[in-house]
Design a protein around this motif. Structure first.
Motif, PDB file in Angstrom:
ATOM      1  N   LEU A  42      16.490  -4.060  -6.801  1.00 20.17           N
ATOM      2  CA  LEU A  42      16.164  -2.934  -5.991  1.00 20.17           C
ATOM      3  C   LEU A  42      14.885  -2.597  -5.881  1.00 20.17           C
ATOM      4  N   VAL A  43      14.381  -2.336  -7.161  1.00 20.73           N
ATOM      5  CA  VAL A  43      12.911  -2.022  -7.319  1.00 20.73           C
ATOM      6  C   VAL A  43      11.962  -3.031  -6.712  1.00 20.73           C
ATOM      7  N   ALA A  44      12.372  -4.340  -6.878  1.00 23.09           N
ATOM      8  CA  ALA A  44      11.534  -5.387  -6.594  1.00 23.09           C
ATOM      9  C   ALA A  44      11.494  -5.587  -4.910  1.00 23.09           C
ATOM     10  N   GLU A  45      12.612  -5.257  -4.209  1.00 27.70           N
ATOM     11  CA  GLU A  45      13.000  -5.130  -2.893  1.00 27.70           C
ATOM     12  C   GLU A  45      11.986  -4.195  -2.224  1.00 27.70           C
ATOM     13  N   TRP A  46      12.250  -2.869  -2.934  1.00 27.65           N
ATOM     14  CA  TRP A  46      11.418  -2.012  -2.504  1.00 27.65           C
ATOM     15  C   TRP A  46       9.839  -1.927  -2.545  1.00 27.65           C
ATOM     16  N   LEU A  47       9.471  -2.640  -3.674  1.00 29.63           N
ATOM     17  CA  LEU A  47       7.808  -2.909  -3.686  1.00 29.63           C
ATOM     18  C   LEU A  47       7.457  -3.888  -2.678  1.00 29.63           C
ATOM     19  N   ALA A  48       7.985  -4.971  -2.643  1.00 26.37           N
ATOM     20  CA  ALA A  48       7.785  -5.793  -1.561  1.00 26.37           C
ATOM     21  C   ALA A  48       7.925  -5.573  -0.234  1.00 26.37           C
ATOM     22  N   GLU A  49       8.862  -4.688  -0.021  1.00 28.67           N
ATOM     23  CA  GLU A  49       9.021  -4.285   1.419  1.00 28.67           C
ATOM     24  C   GLU A  49       8.644  -2.655   1.879  1.00 28.67           C
ATOM     25  N   LEU A  50       7.528  -2.111   0.817  1.00 26.62           N
ATOM     26  CA  LEU A  50       7.403  -0.853   0.924  1.00 26.62           C
ATOM     27  C   LEU A  50       6.918  -0.299   2.054  1.00 26.62           C
ATOM     28  N   GLU A  51       6.128  -0.995   2.834  1.00 25.22           N
ATOM     29  CA  GLU A  51       5.302  -0.644   3.912  1.00 25.22           C
ATOM     30  C   GLU A  51       6.564  -0.507   5.089  1.00 25.22           C
ATOM     31  N   ASP A  52       7.391  -1.102   5.021  1.00 21.78           N
ATOM     32  CA  ASP A  52       8.593  -1.186   6.169  1.00 21.78           C
ATOM     33  C   ASP A  52       9.588  -0.193   5.654  1.00 21.78           C
ATOM     34  N   ARG A  53       9.921   0.168   4.573  1.00 20.36           N
ATOM     35  CA  ARG A  53      10.899   1.104   4.076  1.00 20.36           C
ATOM     36  C   ARG A  53      10.274   2.609   4.110  1.00 20.36           C
ATOM     37  N   TRP A  54       8.897   2.613   3.621  1.00 24.86           N
ATOM     38  CA  TRP A  54       8.186   4.014   3.677  1.00 24.86           C
ATOM     39  C   TRP A  54       7.132   3.959   4.511  1.00 24.86           C
ATOM     40  N   PRO A  55       7.106   3.991   5.703  1.00 26.54           N
ATOM     41  CA  PRO A  55       6.389   3.695   6.895  1.00 26.54           C
ATOM     42  C   PRO A  55       5.323   4.658   6.867  1.00 26.54           C
ATOM     43  N   GLY A  56       4.152   4.349   7.692  1.00 30.59           N
ATOM     44  CA  GLY A  56       3.133   5.080   7.938  1.00 30.59           C
ATOM     45  C   GLY A  56       1.835   4.685   7.056  1.00 30.59           C
ATOM     46  N   PRO A  57       0.759   5.525   6.935  1.00 35.47           N
ATOM     47  CA  PRO A  57      -0.374   5.384   6.067  1.00 35.47           C
ATOM     48  C   PRO A  57      -0.023   5.452   4.541  1.00 35.47           C
ATOM     49  N   GLU A  58      -1.041   4.979   3.899  1.00 33.79           N
ATOM     50  CA  GLU A  58      -0.671   5.129   2.536  1.00 33.79           C
ATOM     51  C   GLU A  58      -1.090   6.613   1.929  1.00 33.79           C
ATOM     52  N   THR A  59      -0.020   7.359   1.980  1.00 35.85           N
ATOM     53  CA  THR A  59      -0.136   8.763   1.655  1.00 35.85           C
ATOM     54  C   THR A  59      -0.254   8.762   0.004  1.00 35.85           C
ATOM     55  N   GLU A  60      -0.549   9.815  -0.571  1.00 35.49           N
ATOM     56  CA  GLU A  60      -0.400   9.990  -2.128  1.00 35.49           C
ATOM     57  C   GLU A  60       0.899   9.781  -2.606  1.00 35.49           C
ATOM     58  N   GLY A  61       2.068  10.209  -1.811  1.00 38.66           N
ATOM     59  CA  GLY A  61       2.990  10.132  -2.128  1.00 38.66           C
ATOM     60  C   GLY A  61       3.716   8.508  -2.221  1.00 38.66           C
ATOM     61  N   ARG A  62       3.361   7.957  -0.933  1.00 40.62           N
ATOM     62  CA  ARG A  62       3.769   6.438  -1.056  1.00 40.62           C
ATOM     63  C   ARG A  62       3.107   5.530  -2.290  1.00 40.62           C
ATOM     64  N   GLU A  63       1.683   5.949  -2.527  1.00 35.98           N
ATOM     65  CA  GLU A  63       0.871   5.305  -3.479  1.00 35.98           C
ATOM     66  C   GLU A  63       1.619   5.559  -4.932  1.00 35.98           C
ATOM     67  N   LEU A  64       2.087   6.871  -5.243  1.00 34.45           N
ATOM     68  CA  LEU A  64       2.468   7.173  -6.334  1.00 34.45           C
ATOM     69  C   LEU A  64       3.756   6.269  -6.681  1.00 34.45           C
ATOM     70  N   ALA A  65       4.469   6.087  -5.346  1.00 34.24           N
ATOM     71  CA  ALA A  65       5.925   5.262  -5.622  1.00 34.24           C
ATOM     72  C   ALA A  65       5.511   4.057  -5.867  1.00 34.24           C
ATOM     73  N   ARG A  66       4.541   3.370  -5.297  1.00 36.42           N
ATOM     74  CA  ARG A  66       4.261   2.049  -5.288  1.00 36.42           C
ATOM     75  C   ARG A  66       3.819   1.748  -6.920  1.00 36.42           C
ATOM     76  N   LEU A  67       3.095   2.904  -7.539  1.00 36.52           N
ATOM     77  CA  LEU A  67       2.657   2.516  -8.928  1.00 36.52           C
ATOM     78  C   LEU A  67       4.085   2.636  -9.844  1.00 36.52           C
ATOM     79  N   SER A  68       4.816   3.518  -9.632  1.00 35.27           N
ATOM     80  CA  SER A  68       6.096   3.720 -10.348  1.00 35.27           C
ATOM     81  C   SER A  68       7.038   2.394 -10.134  1.00 35.27           C
ATOM     82  N   LEU A  69       6.988   1.851  -8.839  1.00 29.69           N
ATOM     83  CA  LEU A  69       7.905   0.800  -8.718  1.00 29.69           C
ATOM     84  C   LEU A  69       7.153  -0.415  -9.427  1.00 29.69           C
ATOM     85  N   VAL A  70       5.848  -0.450  -9.603  1.00 28.52           N
ATOM     86  CA  VAL A  70       5.275  -1.556  -9.921  1.00 28.52           C
ATOM     87  C   VAL A  70       5.497  -1.373 -11.528  1.00 28.52           C
TER      88      VAL A  70
END
Length: 207
Positions: A42-70
Motif C-alpha cells: 500500500l505504501v509503495a503504491e501511494w508513493l509511486a502514484e502520489l501525484e495522482d492520489r494527492w493531486p495539485g502542487p507539492e504542498t508542505e503536506g504532500r511533501e511531508l507525506a512523501r517523506l513519511s512514505l519513503v
C-alpha cells in the motif's frame, strides 16, 4: 493543510490502517518498526502514484507525506517488493521531489538494500550530477550491488566532491582492482573516512 491535503491524508491513513498498518498520523507511517506485507504494498503504491492520489502542487503536506512514505519503506520487509521501484521513482526529474526526500529514498535503497537487478537504473542515478548530494547513498549502494560494472561507475564519481567519499566507500566494499592511481590523491585527504577507505582500496588492489 489545504482541503485537498486533508482529503488525501484522510484517505491515505484509512487505507493504511485497512492494510494492517498502525498509524494515527501521516508521520507515524514513517516511524513504524516493522510493517505487514500488505502495508508495504500500500505504501509503495501511494508513493509511486502520489501525484495522482494527492493531486495539485507539492504542498508542505504532500511533501511531508512523501517523506513519511519513503521512510515507511526503509525496512527489511521491503526487499524484493514494489517498494524498490517506488523509491527509484523519486529520482524522476519530472517530479517535484525535494532534496531531503530524494536523499531519504537513496538511503532506503541502500539500507534495504535494492537488488543488483536494479543496477542499470541506479547506476544512471549515481552518475547524474544534477542530483548532487541527493544521490550519495545510491553511489554507496554500488558497493553492495556486487555488479561487475559497479566499480567503473563509482570511479567516475571520484572527482565530484559531493559524493567522492561515498564512491570510495563503494570501491572499498567492492575490493575494486586496478583503481590505485585514481584513489591515491585521497590518501592525504583532510577527511579520515576518505583516507581510511583509500588505504583499504590500495591494499586490496596490491594484494
Amino acid at each position: 493543510m489545504t482541503p485537498t491535503d486533508d482529503a488525501a491524508a484522510t484517505r491515505l491513513l484509512d487505507e493504511y490502517r485497512r492494510a494492517g498498518g498502525n498509524a494515527d498520523t501521516i508521520a507515524d507511517i514513517g516511524s513504524q518498526r516493522s510493517s505487514a506485507p500488505a502495508a508495504i504494498v500500500l505504501v509503495a503504491e501511494w508513493l509511486a502514484e502520489l501525484e495522482d492520489r494527492w493531486p495539485g502542487p507539492e504542498t508542505e503536506g504532500r511533501e511531508l507525506a512523501r517523506l513519511s512514505l519513503v521512510n515507511g519503506l526503509n525496512r527489511k520487509e521491503s526487499r524484493k517488493t514494489a517498494a524498490i521501484p517506488a523509491l527509484i521513482s523519486q529520482f524522476d526529474h519530472a517530479k517535484t521531489t525535494s532534496s531531503r526526500v530524494r536523499w531519504a529514498a537513496g538511503n532506503a535503497l541502500y539500507s534495504i538494500p535494492a537488488g543488483k537487478e536494479y543496477f542499470e537504473q541506479l547506476a544512471v542515478i549515481a552518475a547524474d550530477r544534477t542530483f548532487g548530494a541527493d544521490r550519495q547513498m545510491v553511489v554507496d549502494w554500488l558497493g553492495k550491488s556486487r555488479h561487475p560494472d559497479a566499480a567503473a561507475v563509482a570511479v567516475a564519481q571520484l572527482d565530484d566532491d559531493t559524493v567522492a567519499g561515498h564512491a570510495l566507500d563503494a570501491l572499498s566494499k567492492l575490493r575494486a582492482q586496478g583503481v590505485s592511481k585514481q584513489v591515491e590523491p585521497f590518501l592525504t585527504s583532510k577527511f579520515p573516512w576518505y583516507r581510511r577507505n583509500a588505504e583499504r582500496i590500495i591494499r586490496y588492489d596490491e594484494s
